[in-house]
Design a protein around this motif. Sequence first.
Motif, PDB file in Angstrom:
ATOM      1  N   THR A 152     -16.245 -19.730 -39.811  1.00  0.00           N
ATOM      2  CA  THR A 152     -17.298 -18.959 -39.156  1.00  0.00           C
ATOM      3  C   THR A 152     -16.775 -17.583 -38.746  1.00  0.00           C
ATOM      4  O   THR A 152     -17.443 -16.570 -38.925  1.00  0.00           O
ATOM      5  CB  THR A 152     -17.798 -19.702 -37.903  1.00  0.00           C
ATOM      6  OG1 THR A 152     -17.935 -21.070 -38.238  1.00  0.00           O
ATOM      7  CG2 THR A 152     -19.102 -19.138 -37.424  1.00  0.00           C
ATOM      8  N   ARG A 153     -15.546 -17.586 -38.192  1.00  0.00           N
ATOM      9  CA  ARG A 153     -14.955 -16.298 -37.780  1.00  0.00           C
ATOM     10  C   ARG A 153     -14.842 -15.364 -38.981  1.00  0.00           C
ATOM     11  O   ARG A 153     -15.139 -14.189 -38.922  1.00  0.00           O
ATOM     12  CB  ARG A 153     -13.570 -16.531 -37.175  1.00  0.00           C
ATOM     13  CG  ARG A 153     -13.599 -16.995 -35.735  1.00  0.00           C
ATOM     14  CD  ARG A 153     -12.303 -16.618 -35.051  1.00  0.00           C
ATOM     15  NE  ARG A 153     -11.131 -17.107 -35.792  1.00  0.00           N
ATOM     16  CZ  ARG A 153     -10.507 -18.242 -35.505  1.00  0.00           C
ATOM     17  NH1 ARG A 153     -10.900 -18.968 -34.502  1.00  0.00           N
ATOM     18  NH2 ARG A 153      -9.474 -18.616 -36.220  1.00  0.00           N
TER      19      ARG A 153
ATOM     20  N   SER B  92     -14.547 -14.669 -30.083  1.00  0.00           N
ATOM     21  CA  SER B  92     -15.233 -15.725 -30.828  1.00  0.00           C
ATOM     22  C   SER B  92     -14.511 -17.054 -30.692  1.00  0.00           C
ATOM     23  O   SER B  92     -15.129 -18.110 -30.737  1.00  0.00           O
ATOM     24  CB  SER B  92     -15.357 -15.341 -32.295  1.00  0.00           C
ATOM     25  OG  SER B  92     -14.097 -15.433 -32.907  1.00  0.00           O
ATOM     26  N   THR B  93     -13.176 -17.037 -30.522  1.00  0.00           N
ATOM     27  CA  THR B  93     -12.443 -18.274 -30.323  1.00  0.00           C
ATOM     28  C   THR B  93     -12.931 -18.951 -29.055  1.00  0.00           C
ATOM     29  O   THR B  93     -13.096 -20.173 -28.999  1.00  0.00           O
ATOM     30  CB  THR B  93     -10.937 -18.016 -30.224  1.00  0.00           C
ATOM     31  OG1 THR B  93     -10.578 -17.103 -31.233  1.00  0.00           O
ATOM     32  CG2 THR B  93     -10.145 -19.290 -30.383  1.00  0.00           C
TER      33      THR B  93
ATOM     34  N   ASP C  93     -15.841 -18.660 -27.874  1.00  0.00           N
ATOM     35  CA  ASP C  93     -17.163 -19.230 -28.176  1.00  0.00           C
ATOM     36  C   ASP C  93     -17.058 -20.505 -28.991  1.00  0.00           C
ATOM     37  O   ASP C  93     -18.079 -21.128 -29.286  1.00  0.00           O
ATOM     38  CB  ASP C  93     -18.005 -18.230 -28.990  1.00  0.00           C
ATOM     39  CG  ASP C  93     -18.387 -17.045 -28.140  1.00  0.00           C
ATOM     40  OD1 ASP C  93     -18.229 -17.142 -26.914  1.00  0.00           O
ATOM     41  OD2 ASP C  93     -18.824 -16.025 -28.700  1.00  0.00           O
TER      42      ASP C  93
ATOM     43  N   ALA D  50     -12.590 -21.340 -38.016  1.00  0.00           N
ATOM     44  CA  ALA D  50     -11.959 -20.292 -38.800  1.00  0.00           C
ATOM     45  C   ALA D  50     -12.931 -19.699 -39.825  1.00  0.00           C
ATOM     46  O   ALA D  50     -13.018 -18.488 -40.002  1.00  0.00           O
ATOM     47  CB  ALA D  50     -10.723 -20.849 -39.516  1.00  0.00           C
TER      48      ALA D  50
ATOM     49  N   ARG E 231     -18.441 -14.290 -40.015  1.00  0.00           N
ATOM     50  CA  ARG E 231     -19.188 -13.509 -39.031  1.00  0.00           C
ATOM     51  C   ARG E 231     -18.479 -12.233 -38.617  1.00  0.00           C
ATOM     52  O   ARG E 231     -19.114 -11.260 -38.255  1.00  0.00           O
ATOM     53  CB  ARG E 231     -19.430 -14.357 -37.771  1.00  0.00           C
ATOM     54  CG  ARG E 231     -20.330 -15.547 -37.983  1.00  0.00           C
ATOM     55  CD  ARG E 231     -21.764 -15.182 -37.631  1.00  0.00           C
ATOM     56  NE  ARG E 231     -22.675 -16.288 -37.916  1.00  0.00           N
ATOM     57  CZ  ARG E 231     -22.836 -17.337 -37.121  1.00  0.00           C
ATOM     58  NH1 ARG E 231     -22.175 -17.401 -35.985  1.00  0.00           N
ATOM     59  NH2 ARG E 231     -23.686 -18.284 -37.449  1.00  0.00           N
ATOM     60  N   ILE E 232     -17.131 -12.268 -38.618  1.00  0.00           N
ATOM     61  CA  ILE E 232     -16.399 -11.097 -38.117  1.00  0.00           C
ATOM     62  C   ILE E 232     -15.657 -10.366 -39.218  1.00  0.00           C
ATOM     63  O   ILE E 232     -15.874  -9.180 -39.459  1.00  0.00           O
ATOM     64  CB  ILE E 232     -15.401 -11.515 -37.008  1.00  0.00           C
ATOM     65  CG1 ILE E 232     -16.171 -12.178 -35.874  1.00  0.00           C
ATOM     66  CG2 ILE E 232     -14.631 -10.309 -36.509  1.00  0.00           C
ATOM     67  CD1 ILE E 232     -15.288 -12.811 -34.846  1.00  0.00           C
ATOM     68  N   THR E 233     -14.784 -11.114 -39.923  1.00  0.00           N
ATOM     69  CA  THR E 233     -13.927 -10.441 -40.889  1.00  0.00           C
ATOM     70  C   THR E 233     -14.741  -9.771 -41.991  1.00  0.00           C
ATOM     71  O   THR E 233     -14.589  -8.582 -42.248  1.00  0.00           O
ATOM     72  CB  THR E 233     -12.940 -11.443 -41.516  1.00  0.00           C
ATOM     73  OG1 THR E 233     -12.408 -12.258 -40.484  1.00  0.00           O
ATOM     74  CG2 THR E 233     -11.839 -10.719 -42.236  1.00  0.00           C
TER      75      THR E 233
ATOM     76  N   TYR F 212     -11.847 -11.397 -32.477  1.00  0.00           N
ATOM     77  CA  TYR F 212     -11.469 -12.770 -32.778  1.00  0.00           C
ATOM     78  C   TYR F 212     -11.328 -13.574 -31.509  1.00  0.00           C
ATOM     79  O   TYR F 212     -11.784 -14.718 -31.409  1.00  0.00           O
ATOM     80  CB  TYR F 212     -10.149 -12.824 -33.548  1.00  0.00           C
ATOM     81  CG  TYR F 212     -10.254 -12.292 -34.943  1.00  0.00           C
ATOM     82  CD1 TYR F 212     -11.119 -12.869 -35.860  1.00  0.00           C
ATOM     83  CD2 TYR F 212      -9.474 -11.224 -35.354  1.00  0.00           C
ATOM     84  CE1 TYR F 212     -11.215 -12.386 -37.144  1.00  0.00           C
ATOM     85  CE2 TYR F 212      -9.556 -10.735 -36.636  1.00  0.00           C
ATOM     86  CZ  TYR F 212     -10.434 -11.322 -37.535  1.00  0.00           C
ATOM     87  OH  TYR F 212     -10.519 -10.836 -38.798  1.00  0.00           O
ATOM     88  N   GLU F 213     -10.662 -12.947 -30.516  1.00  0.00           N
ATOM     89  CA  GLU F 213     -10.431 -13.674 -29.259  1.00  0.00           C
ATOM     90  C   GLU F 213     -11.753 -14.102 -28.647  1.00  0.00           C
ATOM     91  O   GLU F 213     -11.922 -15.251 -28.247  1.00  0.00           O
ATOM     92  CB  GLU F 213      -9.642 -12.795 -28.289  1.00  0.00           C
ATOM     93  CG  GLU F 213      -8.156 -12.772 -28.634  1.00  0.00           C
ATOM     94  CD  GLU F 213      -7.463 -11.534 -28.086  1.00  0.00           C
ATOM     95  OE1 GLU F 213      -7.974 -10.923 -27.131  1.00  0.00           O
ATOM     96  OE2 GLU F 213      -6.395 -11.193 -28.654  1.00  0.00           O
TER      97      GLU F 213
ATOM     98  N   ALA G 270     -15.975 -20.815 -32.179  1.00  0.00           N
ATOM     99  CA  ALA G 270     -16.251 -20.673 -33.606  1.00  0.00           C
ATOM    100  C   ALA G 270     -15.043 -21.110 -34.414  1.00  0.00           C
ATOM    101  O   ALA G 270     -13.908 -20.840 -34.044  1.00  0.00           O
ATOM    102  CB  ALA G 270     -16.594 -19.222 -33.937  1.00  0.00           C
TER     103      ALA G 270
END
Lengths: 422, 314, 280
Positions: B220-221, B211-212, B214, B218, B224-226, B208-209, B216
């Motif tokens: 998108t995070r 991507s923040t 980058d 919430a 893309r991640i969760t 998360y860190e 992105a």
Amino acid sequence: MRHPRLLLAAALAAPLVLAACGGGSDDGPVTLRMTTWSANEDHLAMLNEIADAYIADHPDVEAIEFDPLPFDGYTSTLTTQIAGDNAPDLAWILENAAPDFVTSGALVPLSETLSGTDGYEYDDLVPAATELWREGDELYAYPFSTSPFAMFANDDLLAEAGQPTAAELIESGEWNWDRVVEAGAAVHAQTGADGIVIRDFDYTGWDNLSTLWTGWGASAWSADGTECGFDDPEMTEALTFMHDAVFEQEAMPGPGTTADFFAGEAAFTVTQISRAGLLAEAPFAWDLVPLPAGPSGEYAVIGQGGLGVLTVAPHPEEAADFLAYMTNPENSVKLAQFFPPPRASQLTAEVLGQANPLLSAEQLQAVVIDRIDSGVVKPSHTGQAQLDQAVRAALDPLWTPGADVEAVLADLCAAIDPLLAR
Amino acid sequence: MTEADTETAPGREASRPARPSWWTARRRDNLAGFLFAGPQLAGTLVFVLLPLGLMFWYSFHEWNVLAGGFRFTGAENYERLVQDPALPGVLGATAAFSVGLVALNLSLALVLAILLDQKLRGTILFRTIFFSPVAVTLVAWTIVWRFLLQDDGGINGLLSVVGAEGPNWLRGETTAMAAVIVVQVLKNVGLNMVLFLAALQGVPKELYEASTIDGAGAWTRFRRITMPMISPTILLTSIITVVGSLQVFAQIDVLTKGGPGTSTTVLVYYLYQNAFQFHDFGYGATLSVLLFAIVLVLTVIQWQMRRKWVVHED
Amino acid sequence: MRTERSRRAKLALYGLLCVLAVPFVFPTWWMVTSSLKPANEIFAFPPTLWPADATLHAYGRVFDFAPFGVQYFNSMYIALVVTVGTLAVSSMAGYAFARIKFPGHNLLFLVVLVGLLIPSEVTIVPLFQMFNRFGMVDTHWPLLLVPIFGAPSVLATLIMRQFFIALPAEIEEAGRMDGLGRFGLYWRMALPLSRPALGAVAIFSFLHSWNLYLEPVVFLSTPEKFTLPQALTQFTDAYGGPMWDVQLSAATMTALPVLIVFIVAQRQFVEGLAHTGLKG
């Protein structure tokens, strides 16, 4: 390395094979089992008393067990036991399951055993009561309970709404459905309590509506069971009347509303007299009267319970002998404490009164004795469970405010015609 | 992933002298494997495969329970299945129920898990609340809801307090189906919620860190991640939920008995009616075979789909 | 500025959680309070949130009406035996499928997984006949044996297998160095580490057994042998008319103790569940 698996398979298979071979019957004294739908302690005490007396005289019977099954789903549970090779010897049978049990060969014929029993007085049985349980002249189950439907009235609620009591309506010759609905609507409008509850209908148990439509001369299907009666004009008229009573006059509680007459929440209820017991501590004045007249005049509807011996039972002969003992004139009087008997000689206010101290001789005479002969039994048919389900589902659209009664009933007949034809 | 390690033969047993040569450590271990799995394998054989086989056998028979008749009829029951006029409606209700239940259950579970994953005081209290119906007896839960959903019941009572008039829930075809789904979701959503919560908490914070930084947002995070990180959990919970949705019985029996009309008669209930109410065990068995086939196909499809969207299957 | 925004966000979050909590809490609340109401107040409209005239009358009648104490004991002991039995069977099987490469272990595991796909309604008739053949109808054996060994235990085995698969191999290596055999490895090394998974399996199996409805209805016919869910639907008068207040009191008594135990021990329960291999 295949050994462990083989061993495992062998070890598992062994008990199955053994069990399949075993299971022979022994010749010692037998234990009989009878299923009932009543877990009532008084009922069971009476049954056990009869059983104990029988066992004392019959060394071939060791014990008789009474096995109360839940009323809800009774026939299903019984059938499951039969399917699982665990049939009881004797069983209570609900009237709506009667055709299925009588015609399928599931029950042992009883006429010979009963008429051959000393002092049985087989001819005392009322033909109207045994009709459902016979095929031709052969009796397959004994209708131990033959109980007419009647109407209970809450006189306090009627008074509160400024309506005459049921007795006064009978007196003045106004005891008909139109007037009852009028009174019910008045009670609902003025007290907030409900008017008329056809007990156990609750928008699913549709066969209880025969207590209404019989007054219009309607029936669910023709006497031979082949033709649907729901689209007949009489039935359409009866159910239109009922629909209006629910949605226009609001004299009957609508679907999904619970109102218990016996808790004082309704002015009238249609049910069997055995429910009078629920009024033992009733804090209101009540009366028991015959069903109101319909357009086709006075009528009566009866509900029945049968007692039969199962063909696949472990000990059918002993069971039939016990059935003959249990229903002989002497024991029939005992049964009559709770269940109106099918014996003409015992259909007296005196015999019936012993169990119903809450009811007067006049009430019993008017409601039970005068009506038992003319009573129409609630609808039943072979394949009842499936028909029951199909009718319930097809009637559901009727219970909405704007329903087109005629169309719903036409659809209903289309749905059940194939089932009736079977 | 680590299964291979157990294969290495331990040195100790090998050095024992008095063993016959075929009694190797390998065979010893095999035996241990069978013995350990033995009770479960035996149980599967006796309580799963044998009854399943019997069910197939029954499905080729006409079984008149009352008269004790049991007659081989070949494929007659299957022909009847294909022609059964009630079946399309039943399958439709089954699909509506399962889709509604799975969609609502998984999305609500995910939403609750995300809410509880926030740094907030008192999340344990809410977690307990959302999980608590799981601990309430199923029949008790359903009986209570039957009261609440009556026309004059608690739900419409609550609605009338705020001035709204609720429908007669269990008597309308759409509302009855919705009610059955919601009651079932509320009962069990806590289980999936807890599993999702664990999965969320297992997502490495560094992702998360990064991507923040980058830039992105919430959403998108989350996408893309969760989602990719918790996708294995989603797969497992969805399989269990789908299978569970096809087994719902007590709830329907207590709440609607399949009505109004036949709007909530799902396949399991139809099966129960045919076998235990209409006493038609032969046809009931045929419906069981159909149900089993449906469950099997759905599970295989889900399992195949994992390749597409489950990201880190190792 | 930023703290103000996050304070608002927090409030909104709490508000949302509270709204969402209503349908989860209200039924239980309503069940408990209604069980204290006299029968005619249960249907008061709109419903009362607290009984105007609280009474324990219906609770006494539960015991008059049914052998409720015995039925409670039945449900309790059956659920406990099933839990312990499932823990033993599924942890051993899960261990074998995860860590022992015996011939066919993958294939056999797939076969076992079939159990996960079979609704109990599908096999209830043949099971009934099998148990009847052994004279086990109207006994508790079917309610014990099938959950422990049959389809319901498969989920437990799956959970255990997923957990054991994730155990680092080094742990077993160390055990082997100490001279532990297979059973030793399982009992001394694997089991103590798997407490979270065992906890989850315990909850699953306990609740599954505790909730069982169709099976007792089919297998049992003597009220003294009934379990609670079955007993709950039987609070009707002799003619099938429901006795609402008594039924609700009985429902409360079946639900509350488990709920309280859960709330007290919920941290272990939930965390146990969360730490299973089910997360993938």
